[in-house]
Motif scaffolding. Structure first.
Motif, PDB file in Angstrom:
ATOM      1  N   THR A 735      40.855 -29.020 -14.380  1.00 37.93           N
ATOM      2  CA  THR A 735      39.693 -28.810 -15.245  1.00 37.93           C
ATOM      3  C   THR A 735      40.025 -27.922 -16.433  1.00 37.93           C
ATOM      4  O   THR A 735      39.549 -28.156 -17.548  1.00 37.93           O
ATOM      5  CB  THR A 735      38.547 -28.181 -14.439  1.00 37.93           C
ATOM      6  OG1 THR A 735      39.028 -27.003 -13.777  1.00 37.93           O
ATOM      7  CG2 THR A 735      38.009 -29.156 -13.416  1.00 37.93           C
ATOM      8  N   PHE A 736      40.856 -26.891 -16.208  1.00 38.63           N
ATOM      9  CA  PHE A 736      41.240 -26.026 -17.318  1.00 38.63           C
ATOM     10  C   PHE A 736      42.073 -26.801 -18.339  1.00 38.63           C
ATOM     11  O   PHE A 736      41.902 -26.635 -19.554  1.00 38.63           O
ATOM     12  CB  PHE A 736      42.034 -24.813 -16.803  1.00 38.63           C
ATOM     13  CG  PHE A 736      41.163 -23.708 -16.248  1.00 38.63           C
ATOM     14  CD1 PHE A 736      39.943 -23.985 -15.630  1.00 38.63           C
ATOM     15  CD2 PHE A 736      41.563 -22.391 -16.337  1.00 38.63           C
ATOM     16  CE1 PHE A 736      39.144 -22.977 -15.124  1.00 38.63           C
ATOM     17  CE2 PHE A 736      40.773 -21.362 -15.833  1.00 38.63           C
ATOM     18  CZ  PHE A 736      39.559 -21.652 -15.221  1.00 38.63           C
ATOM     19  N   ALA A 737      42.956 -27.647 -17.848  1.00 37.96           N
ATOM     20  CA  ALA A 737      43.742 -28.483 -18.773  1.00 37.96           C
ATOM     21  C   ALA A 737      42.834 -29.436 -19.536  1.00 37.96           C
ATOM     22  O   ALA A 737      43.039 -29.689 -20.738  1.00 37.96           O
ATOM     23  CB  ALA A 737      44.798 -29.256 -17.989  1.00 37.96           C
ATOM     24  N   PHE A 738      41.819 -29.974 -18.856  1.00 43.06           N
ATOM     25  CA  PHE A 738      40.854 -30.875 -19.490  1.00 43.06           C
ATOM     26  C   PHE A 738      40.102 -30.147 -20.604  1.00 43.06           C
ATOM     27  O   PHE A 738      39.914 -30.675 -21.712  1.00 43.06           O
ATOM     28  CB  PHE A 738      39.889 -31.383 -18.429  1.00 43.06           C
ATOM     29  CG  PHE A 738      38.967 -32.481 -18.851  1.00 43.06           C
ATOM     30  CD1 PHE A 738      39.396 -33.799 -18.900  1.00 43.06           C
ATOM     31  CD2 PHE A 738      37.639 -32.204 -19.175  1.00 43.06           C
ATOM     32  CE1 PHE A 738      38.535 -34.822 -19.258  1.00 43.06           C
ATOM     33  CE2 PHE A 738      36.768 -33.220 -19.529  1.00 43.06           C
ATOM     34  CZ  PHE A 738      37.220 -34.530 -19.579  1.00 43.06           C
ATOM     35  N   LEU A 739      39.680 -28.925 -20.332  1.00 41.83           N
ATOM     36  CA  LEU A 739      38.991 -28.122 -21.342  1.00 41.83           C
ATOM     37  C   LEU A 739      39.905 -27.839 -22.531  1.00 41.83           C
ATOM     38  O   LEU A 739      39.504 -27.993 -23.697  1.00 41.83           O
ATOM     39  CB  LEU A 739      38.511 -26.806 -20.728  1.00 41.83           C
ATOM     40  CG  LEU A 739      37.343 -26.891 -19.744  1.00 41.83           C
ATOM     41  CD1 LEU A 739      37.184 -25.587 -18.978  1.00 41.83           C
ATOM     42  CD2 LEU A 739      36.044 -27.236 -20.472  1.00 41.83           C
ATOM     43  N   ASN A 740      41.131 -27.413 -22.248  1.00 38.27           N
ATOM     44  CA  ASN A 740      42.055 -27.103 -23.334  1.00 38.27           C
ATOM     45  C   ASN A 740      42.297 -28.312 -24.226  1.00 38.27           C
ATOM     46  O   ASN A 740      42.333 -28.201 -25.458  1.00 38.27           O
ATOM     47  CB  ASN A 740      43.389 -26.604 -22.766  1.00 38.27           C
ATOM     48  CG  ASN A 740      43.254 -25.255 -22.069  1.00 38.27           C
ATOM     49  OD1 ASN A 740      42.290 -24.521 -22.289  1.00 38.27           O
ATOM     50  ND2 ASN A 740      44.208 -24.938 -21.207  1.00 38.27           N
ATOM     51  N   LYS A 741      42.422 -29.486 -23.599  1.00 43.80           N
ATOM     52  CA  LYS A 741      42.705 -30.701 -24.367  1.00 43.80           C
ATOM     53  C   LYS A 741      41.511 -31.089 -25.236  1.00 43.80           C
ATOM     54  O   LYS A 741      41.658 -31.325 -26.440  1.00 43.80           O
ATOM     55  CB  LYS A 741      43.054 -31.839 -23.417  1.00 43.80           C
ATOM     56  CG  LYS A 741      43.272 -33.180 -24.118  1.00 43.80           C
ATOM     57  CD  LYS A 741      43.792 -34.242 -23.164  1.00 43.80           C
ATOM     58  CE  LYS A 741      42.781 -34.609 -22.107  1.00 43.80           C
ATOM     59  NZ  LYS A 741      43.237 -35.758 -21.268  1.00 43.80           N
ATOM     60  N   HIS A 742      40.346 -31.145 -24.643  1.00 42.12           N
ATOM     61  CA  HIS A 742      39.207 -31.680 -25.384  1.00 42.12           C
ATOM     62  C   HIS A 742      38.509 -30.642 -26.248  1.00 42.12           C
ATOM     63  O   HIS A 742      37.751 -31.017 -27.158  1.00 42.12           O
ATOM     64  CB  HIS A 742      38.220 -32.323 -24.413  1.00 42.12           C
ATOM     65  CG  HIS A 742      38.735 -33.578 -23.802  1.00 42.12           C
ATOM     66  ND1 HIS A 742      38.885 -34.754 -24.504  1.00 42.12           N
ATOM     67  CD2 HIS A 742      39.170 -33.842 -22.535  1.00 42.12           C
ATOM     68  CE1 HIS A 742      39.365 -35.690 -23.712  1.00 42.12           C
ATOM     69  NE2 HIS A 742      39.570 -35.162 -22.519  1.00 42.12           N
ATOM     70  N   LEU A 743      38.770 -29.364 -26.003  1.00 45.83           N
ATOM     71  CA  LEU A 743      38.241 -28.327 -26.882  1.00 45.83           C
ATOM     72  C   LEU A 743      39.285 -27.872 -27.889  1.00 45.83           C
ATOM     73  O   LEU A 743      39.032 -26.953 -28.679  1.00 45.83           O
ATOM     74  CB  LEU A 743      37.745 -27.134 -26.051  1.00 45.83           C
ATOM     75  CG  LEU A 743      36.564 -27.438 -25.119  1.00 45.83           C
ATOM     76  CD1 LEU A 743      36.199 -26.204 -24.298  1.00 45.83           C
ATOM     77  CD2 LEU A 743      35.357 -27.929 -25.901  1.00 45.83           C
TER      78      LEU A 743
END
Length: 750
Positions: A735-743
């Protein structure tokens, strides 16, 4: 030596060049927050006051939904037709009933269908088809060697048996055995068995009444225990209406039976006369009654007065008798009670009816409690018929196993609900047939219709503007890398939003950063997400803030057990839900965040665990300002989870009686809610050992989401699920990687 720098447009004031930091006690543009004590409890209390005000206002608001015409029965029927159809839909009276020539006699090679004989009539055990695999069952009292003066469906209270109102079993005085008295007076009477209020532990967990047990699986699928019982009544009306004897058809009931008589009379004008005892009252306190009486949106249009008006011009007898005395404990089920309203309250409700010339209102007959009494029965009978008094007792031939019959009735309703679960997949697919997937632009345009339906008809929208922010704040936490401010924002009268804004200490003047709104679960607090005391949250709000994100942790109102659960009951009465208030709170939060100088208004994300995961499905679906959503520890085949009686993870066995939302089965399961988030990025965080569901059902529901994003819209990187070895918890990896990518945030995990 050190230099004090006041950063223009930055949330806080820092002293640079030394270890000393001077931090503002309030955020710029806000007033000092002076609330003390339990602000979460104050927020729940404020929402409660707001809802009670909306319920009181609904009395006058109902009028705008009606255009009465009492100039003729035909014009009256035309005038009420739309509201009649809406009421049937809300009660779950939807499927066509199975036609039948006559009820079946229940007999075996060892027992006769004849169970008793009275003065001029015989009593039979009978059964009749209603819906697929569902039957009515009860007693039929048939006059012998004389003309039938009326065909009557007699409805006992839920805690009475057909045998009691027919005089075959103890429990009621002779005057209260109204089915027997009508049969003695020449009526053919059929008495359906109602689901009782008997309590039992379900799945070894929640202590539920039989009626709440059926209600739970039904309600989320757009059906209702009330609706099933109305279908049983109307199946009897179907049979009577096909007869050749030209006898008038009437429905009479006491308590829960009175409720069914009122609803049935309002829905079907083939019922030529109605008698209601122990039920008519103001309904503004329906949220205190047993939850099995909860009809979504009841108070929007239908007080008892409006239902009585729908029966015009057919005669309707109302007896102001004592209501059943019922108290249901809150032991995993919804607490509820039935009490007798004052005579004045009943008179005021009846006076609200748009027309009263068809109403025959009578007082309590002496000290009698379980009615209808003789005076009211005489008024109920057709013209020319006479209520007689018979001294001879009923001769009982054999007793019926009422407990076994009760169990059969419940099991048939449950079986019907269970067949709906998979059938609803096809209903939802048809419901979404207007979604366009030829392009992302076409999709975004076509999905708006469904967003409106979800908000208006499922979640429920309060059609009122948001108040000015009136933002208030105070600095409450300071850690090595971040500072935390408590913040309140006005939303509606008496309704405010509350949460914690966490600001990284390395914010620079003029710099705009993404915000992650981190949402706690059931009975949670914003502090649970950053104080390290609750392992399930993995301190994720603090970790994200340490990585440089601005974080906002709202206090959602699902806290303080029955105090918040009654908010759902009050909301449901208005055609609303908990999220009818939560969504505006979040809209106000997002509006305020977007106005802050260090927030990038295009990069505000949502991430919630458990009940916060439920929020992650519903709030971003209705607040498009959230640029992505992460659902942790909650994503599921939600309709299955709330309706199944076959799986251990079912909410049917749990204490969260507020969790049920009306008719998700035919509209929005979690895949359909995710479709409202699409094309924004969406992610599921799933621990293999999370007891909220089984992996195969989570995968089944997510496959639909993945198909929409990747196969149909070619959004190959926007829908993800992370499976991890763990339980009901934040994992903080994918989830943290997902946030970093899309934000578009370059920070990596520490």
């Amino acid at each position: 030596m050190w230099t004090k720098c006041i950063a223009v447009g930055v949330f806080m004031t820092l002293a640079i060049g030394s270890n000393l930091r001077v931090v503002a006690e309030t955020l710029p543009g806000t007033q000092p927050l002076t609330r003390n004590g339990d602000i979460a409890a104050q927020m729940v209390a404020g929402i409660d006051r707001f809802l009670l005000g909306e319920i009181e206002a609904s009395i006058l608001e109902r009028a705008k939904h009606w255009e009465w015409d009492f100039s003729s029965p035909e014009l009256h029927q035309q005038a009420i037709a739309a509201n009649q159809a809406r009421l049937a839909h809300r009660l779950g009276v939807r499927e066509p009933r199975i036609p039948f020539d006559a009820p079946s006699l229940l007999a075996t090679t060892e027992t006769s269908a004849l169970v008793a004989q009275g003065a001029g009539y015989d009593v039979f055990a009978v059964r009749w088809p209603v819906l697929k695999s569902m039957h009515g069952e009860g007693l039929l009292l048939v006059p012998v060697d004389r003309k039938i003066v009326a065909d009557i469906i007699a409805l006992p209270d839920a805690d009475q048996t057909p045998e009691q109102i027919a005089g075959l079993a103890d429990g009621l005085p002779a005057e209260s055995q109204f089915a027997r008295r009508l049969a003695e007076s020449g009526c053919r009477v059929i008495i359906p068995t109602l689901v009782s209020r008997d309590m039992a532990r379900r799945g070894g967990r929640a202590n539920l009444s039989n009626r709440e047990y059926v209600y739970r699986s039904s309600f989320v699928q757009g059906r209702h225990v009330i609706g099933y019982e109305i279908q049983k009544v109307l199946a009897c009306v179907d049979w009577f209406a096909r007869g050749q004897d030209d006898a008038e058809i009437g429905v009479i009931g006491y308590g829960e039976g009175g409720m069914l008589a009122l609803y049935s009379g309002a829905l079907d004008n083939r019922i030529e006369r109605v008698c209601i005892s122990g039920y008519v009252a103001p309904r503004e306190r329906i949220w205190q009654e047993p939850i099995s009486r909860n009809v979504f949106g009841r108070l929007e249009r239908y007080g008892d007065a409006e239902l009585l008006s729908m029966i015009w011009p057919r005669p309707c007898v109302i007896e102001q008798s004592a209501h059943p005395t019922v108290t249901l404990p809150g032991e995993g089920g919804a607490p509820g009670q039935i009490t007798t309203p004052t005579d004045e309250e009943v008179r005021r409700e009846i006076a609200r009816a748009a027309c009263t010339d068809h109403l025959i209102v009578g007082p309590v007959d002496g000290d009698q409690v379980n009615h209808p009494c003789g005076q009211m029965l005489a008024s109920f009978l057709p013209a020319g018929a006479k209520l007689v008094t018979v001294d001879s007792a009923v001769k009982v031939v054999r007793m019926i196993d009422a407990a076994a019959r009760q169990q059969r009735q419940m099991e048939e309703m449950d079986a019907y609900d269970q067949t709906l679960i998979r059938a609803n997949d096809f209903r939802r697919k048809d419901f979404l047939k207007d979604l366009k997937t030829s392009s992302v632009d076409a999709y975004e345009e076509s999905v708006e219709k469904y967003r409106e339906i979800f908000y208006d008809d499922v979640i429920g929208r309060f059609d009122r503007p948001l108040l000015p922010f009136n933002s208030q704040s105070r600095k409450t936490w300071e850690e090595a890398k971040w500072i935390g401010y408590e913040v309140t924002l006005d939303v509606f009268p008496d309704v405010f939003a509350y949460g914690v804004l966490m600001l990284p200490k390395d914010l620079q003047p003029g710099e705009q950063r993404p915000v992650i709104v981190c949402q706690h679960g059931l009975e949670g607090r914003p502090t649970d997400l950053f104080d390290g005391k609750k392992a399930a949250y993995d301190n994720f709000a603090a970790t994200l803030c340490e990585q440089g994100y601005i974080v906002f942790a709202p206090q959602n109102p699902y806290i303080h057990q029955d105090q918040f659960r009654t908010l759902q009951r009050k909301s449901n009465a208005l055609g609303k839900t908990l999220f009818s208030t939560i969504v505006p709170q979040h809209q106000q939060i997002v509006n305020w965040l977007k106005a802050q100088p260090n927030v990038d208004p295009q990069r505000i994300a949502f991430y919630g665990l458990s009940y916060g995961g439920k929020s992650a499905m519903r709030i971003p679906a209705l607040v498009p300002d959230y640029c992505l959503s992460i659902c942790s520890g909650d994503f599921n085949d939600w309709v299955l989870k709330t309706a199944t009686t076959q799986h251990k993870f079912s909410y049917v066995w749990a204490g969260e009686y507020e969790i049920y939302e009306f008719d998700l089965g035919g509209t929005f399961n979690y895949a359909e809610m995710a479709a409202l988030i699409c094309p924004r990025p969406f992610m599921v965080e799933r621990g293999h050992f999370d007891g909220c569901g089984d992996d195969e059902w989570i995968a089944y529901e997510f496959a639909k989401v993945r198909n929409l994003y990747q196969a149909k819209l070619h959004l190959t990187d926007r829908a993800e699920i992370e499976w991890f070895i763990g339980g009901h918890e934040i994992h903080s990896q994918g989830t943290f990687a997902f946030l970093n990518k899309h934000l578009n945030w370059p920070q990596s995990l520490p």
